[in-house]
Design a protein around this motif. Sequence first.
Motif, PDB file in Angstrom:
ATOM      1  N   ASN B 226      -4.863  11.289   2.497  1.00  0.00           N
ATOM      2  CA  ASN B 226      -3.281  11.090   2.829  1.00  0.00           C
ATOM      3  C   ASN B 226      -3.176  11.577   4.433  1.00  0.00           C
ATOM      4  OD1 ASN B 226      -1.121   9.891   2.193  1.00  0.00           O
ATOM      5  ND2 ASN B 226       0.138  11.888   1.645  1.00  0.00           N
ATOM      6  N   VAL B 227      -4.000  11.421   5.331  1.00  0.00           N
ATOM      7  CA  VAL B 227      -4.011  11.567   6.683  1.00  0.00           C
ATOM      8  C   VAL B 227      -3.981  10.260   7.243  1.00  0.00           C
ATOM      9  CG1 VAL B 227      -4.997  12.400   8.762  1.00  0.00           C
ATOM     10  CG2 VAL B 227      -5.604  13.750   6.681  1.00  0.00           C
ATOM     11  N   ALA B 228      -2.639   9.871   7.848  1.00  0.00           N
ATOM     12  CA  ALA B 228      -2.413   8.549   8.196  1.00  0.00           C
ATOM     13  C   ALA B 228      -3.029   8.513   9.452  1.00  0.00           C
ATOM     14  CB  ALA B 228      -1.033   8.462   8.447  1.00  0.00           C
ATOM     15  N   ARG B 229      -4.272   7.764   9.904  1.00  0.00           N
ATOM     16  CA  ARG B 229      -5.122   7.719  10.809  1.00  0.00           C
ATOM     17  C   ARG B 229      -6.148   6.519  10.754  1.00  0.00           C
ATOM     18  NH1 ARG B 229      -8.229  13.183  12.010  1.00  0.00           N
ATOM     19  NH2 ARG B 229      -6.372  13.938  12.470  1.00  0.00           N
ATOM     20  N   ASP B 230      -5.424   5.589  11.647  1.00  0.00           N
ATOM     21  CA  ASP B 230      -6.126   4.240  11.671  1.00  0.00           C
ATOM     22  C   ASP B 230      -6.025   3.580  12.968  1.00  0.00           C
ATOM     23  OD1 ASP B 230      -7.219   1.701  11.314  1.00  0.00           O
ATOM     24  OD2 ASP B 230      -6.369   1.525   9.021  1.00  0.00           O
ATOM     25  N   VAL B 231      -7.072   3.472  13.953  1.00  0.00           N
ATOM     26  CA  VAL B 231      -6.943   3.043  15.129  1.00  0.00           C
ATOM     27  C   VAL B 231      -6.294   1.598  14.978  1.00  0.00           C
ATOM     28  CG1 VAL B 231      -8.028   2.481  17.301  1.00  0.00           C
ATOM     29  CG2 VAL B 231      -8.751   4.277  15.824  1.00  0.00           C
ATOM     30  N   ARG B 232      -6.526   0.784  14.060  1.00  0.00           N
ATOM     31  CA  ARG B 232      -5.996  -0.709  13.856  1.00  0.00           C
ATOM     32  C   ARG B 232      -4.536  -0.719  14.041  1.00  0.00           C
ATOM     33  NH1 ARG B 232      -8.773  -2.619   8.867  1.00  0.00           N
ATOM     34  NH2 ARG B 232      -8.169  -0.571   8.089  1.00  0.00           N
ATOM     35  N   VAL B 233      -4.061   0.363  13.277  1.00  0.00           N
ATOM     36  CA  VAL B 233      -2.462   0.519  13.310  1.00  0.00           C
ATOM     37  C   VAL B 233      -1.988   1.444  14.369  1.00  0.00           C
ATOM     38  CG1 VAL B 233      -0.696   1.369  11.604  1.00  0.00           C
ATOM     39  CG2 VAL B 233      -2.555   0.355  10.855  1.00  0.00           C
ATOM     40  N   ASP B 234      -2.587   2.444  14.929  1.00  0.00           N
ATOM     41  CA  ASP B 234      -2.088   3.209  15.637  1.00  0.00           C
ATOM     42  C   ASP B 234      -1.944   2.777  17.077  1.00  0.00           C
ATOM     43  OD1 ASP B 234      -1.757   4.722  13.597  1.00  0.00           O
ATOM     44  OD2 ASP B 234      -3.617   6.343  14.260  1.00  0.00           O
ATOM     45  N   VAL B 235      -3.183   2.186  17.631  1.00  0.00           N
ATOM     46  CA  VAL B 235      -3.276   1.683  18.991  1.00  0.00           C
ATOM     47  C   VAL B 235      -4.039   0.226  18.834  1.00  0.00           C
ATOM     48  CG1 VAL B 235      -3.918   2.242  21.174  1.00  0.00           C
ATOM     49  CG2 VAL B 235      -4.150   3.954  19.434  1.00  0.00           C
ATOM     50  N   PRO B 236      -3.076  -0.777  18.356  1.00  0.00           N
ATOM     51  CA  PRO B 236      -3.790  -2.180  17.946  1.00  0.00           C
ATOM     52  C   PRO B 236      -4.617  -2.630  19.301  1.00  0.00           C
ATOM     53  CG  PRO B 236      -1.473  -2.213  17.430  1.00  0.00           C
ATOM     54  CD  PRO B 236      -1.677  -0.909  18.310  1.00  0.00           C
ATOM     55  N   TYR B 237      -5.714  -3.047  18.971  1.00  0.00           N
ATOM     56  CA  TYR B 237      -6.647  -3.636  19.841  1.00  0.00           C
ATOM     57  C   TYR B 237      -6.740  -5.087  19.309  1.00  0.00           C
ATOM     58  CZ  TYR B 237      -9.940  -2.157  16.406  1.00  0.00           C
ATOM     59  OH  TYR B 237     -10.620  -1.853  15.092  1.00  0.00           O
ATOM     60  N   VAL B 238      -8.058  -5.793  20.052  1.00  0.00           N
ATOM     61  CA  VAL B 238      -8.046  -7.407  19.966  1.00  0.00           C
ATOM     62  C   VAL B 238      -6.916  -8.036  19.434  1.00  0.00           C
ATOM     63  CG1 VAL B 238     -10.549  -7.357  20.231  1.00  0.00           C
ATOM     64  CG2 VAL B 238      -9.336  -6.923  17.920  1.00  0.00           C
ATOM     65  N   ALA B 239      -6.828  -8.570  18.295  1.00  0.00           N
ATOM     66  CA  ALA B 239      -5.620  -9.232  17.985  1.00  0.00           C
ATOM     67  C   ALA B 239      -4.678  -8.662  16.893  1.00  0.00           C
ATOM     68  CB  ALA B 239      -5.958 -10.573  17.691  1.00  0.00           C
ATOM     69  N   TYR B 240      -4.955  -7.096  16.563  1.00  0.00           N
ATOM     70  CA  TYR B 240      -4.459  -6.622  15.601  1.00  0.00           C
ATOM     71  C   TYR B 240      -2.927  -6.440  15.842  1.00  0.00           C
ATOM     72  CZ  TYR B 240      -8.612  -5.209  13.320  1.00  0.00           C
ATOM     73  OH  TYR B 240      -9.766  -5.384  12.523  1.00  0.00           O
ATOM     74  N   ALA B 241      -2.400  -6.642  16.943  1.00  0.00           N
ATOM     75  CA  ALA B 241      -0.904  -6.563  17.242  1.00  0.00           C
ATOM     76  C   ALA B 241      -0.308  -7.919  16.528  1.00  0.00           C
ATOM     77  CB  ALA B 241      -0.702  -6.648  18.850  1.00  0.00           C
ATOM     78  N   GLU B 242      -0.935  -9.130  16.625  1.00  0.00           N
ATOM     79  CA  GLU B 242      -0.354 -10.393  16.156  1.00  0.00           C
ATOM     80  C   GLU B 242      -0.632 -10.315  14.541  1.00  0.00           C
ATOM     81  OE1 GLU B 242      -2.857 -11.464  19.628  1.00  0.00           O
ATOM     82  OE2 GLU B 242      -1.286  -9.951  19.710  1.00  0.00           O
ATOM     83  N   PHE B 243      -1.790  -9.974  14.366  1.00  0.00           N
ATOM     84  CA  PHE B 243      -2.318  -9.929  12.895  1.00  0.00           C
ATOM     85  C   PHE B 243      -2.376  -8.511  12.371  1.00  0.00           C
ATOM     86  CE2 PHE B 243      -4.183 -13.744  15.062  1.00  0.00           C
ATOM     87  CZ  PHE B 243      -3.453 -14.632  14.572  1.00  0.00           C
ATOM     88  N   PRO B 244      -1.237  -8.037  12.017  1.00  0.00           N
ATOM     89  CA  PRO B 244      -1.513  -6.527  11.607  1.00  0.00           C
ATOM     90  C   PRO B 244      -1.977  -6.146  10.375  1.00  0.00           C
ATOM     91  CG  PRO B 244       0.872  -7.180  11.615  1.00  0.00           C
ATOM     92  CD  PRO B 244       0.142  -7.978  12.113  1.00  0.00           C
ATOM     93  N   VAL B 245      -2.613  -4.839  10.123  1.00  0.00           N
ATOM     94  CA  VAL B 245      -3.141  -4.791   8.867  1.00  0.00           C
ATOM     95  C   VAL B 245      -2.186  -3.535   8.325  1.00  0.00           C
ATOM     96  CG1 VAL B 245      -5.404  -5.299   9.187  1.00  0.00           C
ATOM     97  CG2 VAL B 245      -4.709  -3.161   9.918  1.00  0.00           C
ATOM     98  N   THR B 246      -1.982  -3.014   7.349  1.00  0.00           N
ATOM     99  CA  THR B 246      -1.269  -1.997   6.644  1.00  0.00           C
ATOM    100  C   THR B 246      -2.361  -0.760   6.382  1.00  0.00           C
ATOM    101  OG1 THR B 246      -1.059  -3.319   4.480  1.00  0.00           O
ATOM    102  CG2 THR B 246       0.799  -2.884   5.994  1.00  0.00           C
ATOM    103  N   MET B 247      -2.163   0.147   6.530  1.00  0.00           N
ATOM    104  CA  MET B 247      -3.014   1.186   6.607  1.00  0.00           C
ATOM    105  C   MET B 247      -2.960   1.782   5.089  1.00  0.00           C
ATOM    106  SD  MET B 247      -2.934   4.873   8.278  1.00  0.00           S
ATOM    107  CE  MET B 247      -2.040   4.506   9.765  1.00  0.00           C
ATOM    108  N   THR B 248      -4.143   1.862   4.502  1.00  0.00           N
ATOM    109  CA  THR B 248      -4.426   2.092   2.944  1.00  0.00           C
ATOM    110  C   THR B 248      -4.356   3.647   2.705  1.00  0.00           C
ATOM    111  OG1 THR B 248      -5.670   0.098   2.939  1.00  0.00           O
ATOM    112  CG2 THR B 248      -5.604   1.513   1.045  1.00  0.00           C
ATOM    113  N   LEU B 249      -3.376   4.235   2.234  1.00  0.00           N
ATOM    114  CA  LEU B 249      -3.523   5.765   1.851  1.00  0.00           C
ATOM    115  C   LEU B 249      -3.496   5.994   0.633  1.00  0.00           C
ATOM    116  CD1 LEU B 249      -0.747   6.836   4.521  1.00  0.00           C
ATOM    117  CD2 LEU B 249      -3.256   7.334   4.766  1.00  0.00           C
ATOM    118  N   ASP B 250      -4.207   7.190   0.331  1.00  0.00           N
ATOM    119  CA  ASP B 250      -4.050   7.669  -1.265  1.00  0.00           C
ATOM    120  C   ASP B 250      -3.957   9.349  -1.115  1.00  0.00           C
ATOM    121  OD1 ASP B 250      -5.604   6.497  -3.929  1.00  0.00           O
ATOM    122  OD2 ASP B 250      -5.251   8.483  -3.795  1.00  0.00           O
TER     123      ASP B 250
END
Lengths: 165, 365
Positions: B226-250
């Motif tokens: 449950n540590v919310a840490r994912d570079v794709r979400v925190d600082v989107p690079y390449v096209a992750y800003a246009e095609f975002p992913v949601t962070m998977t937490l458990d």
Amino acid sequence: MTITLGEKWNEALEQVKLWARINSPWAIHFNSGSCNGCDIEILATVTPRYDLERFGVKLQGSPRHADILICTGPVTLQARDRLKRVYEQMPDPKFVVAVGSCAISGGAFQGCYGVVGHIDQVIPVDAYIPGCPPRPEAIIDGVVKLLGSLKKGPEEQRSGGEEVK
Amino acid sequence: MENEKREKFIVPIGPQHPALKEPGHFEFTVDGETVTGATVRLGYVHRGIEKATEDRNWTQNLYLLERICGICSHSHAMAYSLGVEKLAGVTVPPRAQAIRQVVAEMERIHSHLLWLGVAAHEAGFDTLFMFSWRDRETIMDILEGLTGNRVNYSVNVLGGVKVDIDAERADSIRKGLDLLEERTRHYLKVVTTDETFLRRTRGVGFTTTEQAEALGLVGPTARAANVARDVRVDVPYVAYAEFPVTMTLDTGGDLEARFVVRIKELFESYRVIRLILDKLPAGDLTMRMPRRIKEGETVSRIEAPRGELFYFIKSGGGEKPERIKVRTPSINNFALVTGTAVGHQLADMPMILAGMDPCFSCNDR
């Protein structure tokens, strides 16, 4: 107790040993500095699509049970002595297969300070499988060719056990 | 008095060991079957790549850095390209950025399926190992069709990408993903309901959220606590800003949670690849790059399959870089093994180690 066998018996025993060796060679895999690319392809050869085990080849953990040493990667300073020790622990006759460009020539890592060289600078190699990384089909082909060369008979086959440089 | 005389019993494992395909040395101090201490010794795969980059020019380095790791080769090449492009002030066309993201997500799929098999193998569940590797061949076929190689795809060039996705290719990718999605649903069911398997995973290698943050874990290993840490979400690079992913937490924090997080990330990857294939931006694939890169230094961070990958790149204005520093996710996650080993059974050690998805060749370089 020593058992002395007649010449014919000895011959028959040799044939049985060769038959067993060719039909079920056990392999051990050692990574002496590889990038993992060859290693995952070797692992892929034992999984259902390629299934190396249909040739009787089995990947297993201990060098003392192995006939074939499958090496990947250039030899790093840290891995050199370990590679020699794994080779020396294998029972005779033993065979070495170098998988991938790095194992053959050092590949992309030529000139890195941590790299000693390629596999045959450290231990004698019987078969080379080129590629970066080689496809699983190529790895299977290499191993099958090695097994084919064993069939030529004890005089022609170059068994391992040479002095380690 | 009796206790002081008792000697420690150390179980050494490695560097050549059957558990993993890479050399690493572990020493577990045990009392009976219970582990009382653990140390890790790394560096058997140290080749000196960081130093070697200083002897090669910017383009040659792309191929050398790709070979830091055969499993996440695209991540390394992409992190390096993004950094060099930032230094040169070149903006990469959106189509190239989107294709980079597609390949990065495909790499995540292949890496997670590979890990699922290896981790199941450590648990003695070889059936799952064989099944997941069989299905992994689907994504390997897609990658091979798209890029021409199964492992080191070499998709990136400085300033863009080499490969293009046309409608026909997109269809074959969609077909492969449909098959994988169905199989992945089955794997999620297996790892959450198989009673025998759960006995090996539930409660093993447990970390609280605070512990995970203190150990500095990254990637799926951290997200499983449950540590919310994912570079794709925190600082989107390449096209992750246009095609975002949601962070998977458990919230589990144990091995079971690590299985669940990685498998759920697969669904996220399938979704985002389909999204990009539907709305792939038109345009060029490459931009012209200068041979000499402007003087300066930069950092570039991306989310590799195992966690945050960090590149520091310094240019002196020449044809070759002055310094490249790579920090890979595995070095952070090794703290999990030494931090949680104490108190577990010796037989759980391979599982805890496999649970963080170690990559020695990334880590040692």
